[in-house]
Design a protein around this motif. Structure first.
Motif, PDB file in Angstrom:
ATOM      1  N   SER A 228      57.870  35.668  92.462  1.00 57.96           N
ATOM      2  CA  SER A 228      58.333  35.773  91.419  1.00 57.96           C
ATOM      3  C   SER A 228      60.101  35.823  91.483  1.00 57.96           C
ATOM      4  O   SER A 228      60.549  36.324  92.472  1.00 57.96           O
ATOM      5  CB  SER A 228      58.248  37.235  90.732  1.00 57.96           C
ATOM      6  N   TRP A 229      60.803  35.152  90.602  1.00 57.72           N
ATOM      7  CA  TRP A 229      62.269  35.013  90.724  1.00 57.72           C
ATOM      8  C   TRP A 229      62.988  36.264  90.429  1.00 57.72           C
ATOM      9  O   TRP A 229      63.962  36.586  90.283  1.00 57.72           O
ATOM     10  CB  TRP A 229      62.835  33.637  89.982  1.00 57.72           C
ATOM     11  N   GLN A 230      62.210  37.096  89.693  1.00 58.83           N
ATOM     12  CA  GLN A 230      62.554  38.409  89.024  1.00 58.83           C
ATOM     13  C   GLN A 230      62.935  39.348  90.232  1.00 58.83           C
ATOM     14  O   GLN A 230      63.523  40.611  89.754  1.00 58.83           O
ATOM     15  CB  GLN A 230      61.724  39.090  88.001  1.00 58.83           C
ATOM     16  N   GLY A 231      62.405  39.101  91.174  1.00 57.14           N
ATOM     17  CA  GLY A 231      62.507  39.964  92.377  1.00 57.14           C
ATOM     18  C   GLY A 231      62.713  41.249  92.866  1.00 57.14           C
ATOM     19  O   GLY A 231      62.927  42.063  93.431  1.00 57.14           O
TER      20      GLY A 231
ATOM     21  N   ARG B 171      55.015  42.797  90.158  1.00 58.18           N
ATOM     22  CA  ARG B 171      55.479  41.281  90.059  1.00 58.18           C
ATOM     23  C   ARG B 171      55.002  40.614  91.428  1.00 58.18           C
ATOM     24  O   ARG B 171      54.940  40.971  92.471  1.00 58.18           O
ATOM     25  CB  ARG B 171      57.123  41.574  90.108  1.00 58.18           C
ATOM     26  N   ALA B 172      54.464  39.502  91.066  1.00 56.18           N
ATOM     27  CA  ALA B 172      54.282  38.626  92.158  1.00 56.18           C
ATOM     28  C   ALA B 172      55.261  38.412  93.248  1.00 56.18           C
ATOM     29  O   ALA B 172      56.314  38.327  93.025  1.00 56.18           O
ATOM     30  CB  ALA B 172      53.809  37.031  91.477  1.00 56.18           C
TER      31      ALA B 172
END
Length: 64
Positions: A61-64, A57-58
């Motif tokens: 990223s908001w996905q955390g 995940r970058a």
């Protein structure tokens, strides 16, 4: 309205009884009240399993 323009058979040959049956079904569905039609059910979960997510995940990223 002409009967030859109400329904069109794409393949094969439909007998008059078959056309009458499909017409009755379509008219019954069109006349149904919205309360008589059940709400669609979700076939998938609204969440994702962690083991099925991509590994990277970058950093932003908001996905955390």
């Amino acid at each position: 309205m002409s009967t030859d323009t109400m329904l069109r058979v794409e393949k094969g040959h439909a007998e008059p009884e078959e056309l009458a049956a499909i017409t009755a079904i379509l008219l019954a569905r069109a006349a149904a009240t919205p309360s008589a039609v059940p709400a669609p059910r979700r076939s998938t979960a609204g969440w994702r399993r962690l083991e099925r997510t991509p590994g990277f995940r970058a950093p932003h990223s908001w996905q955390g």
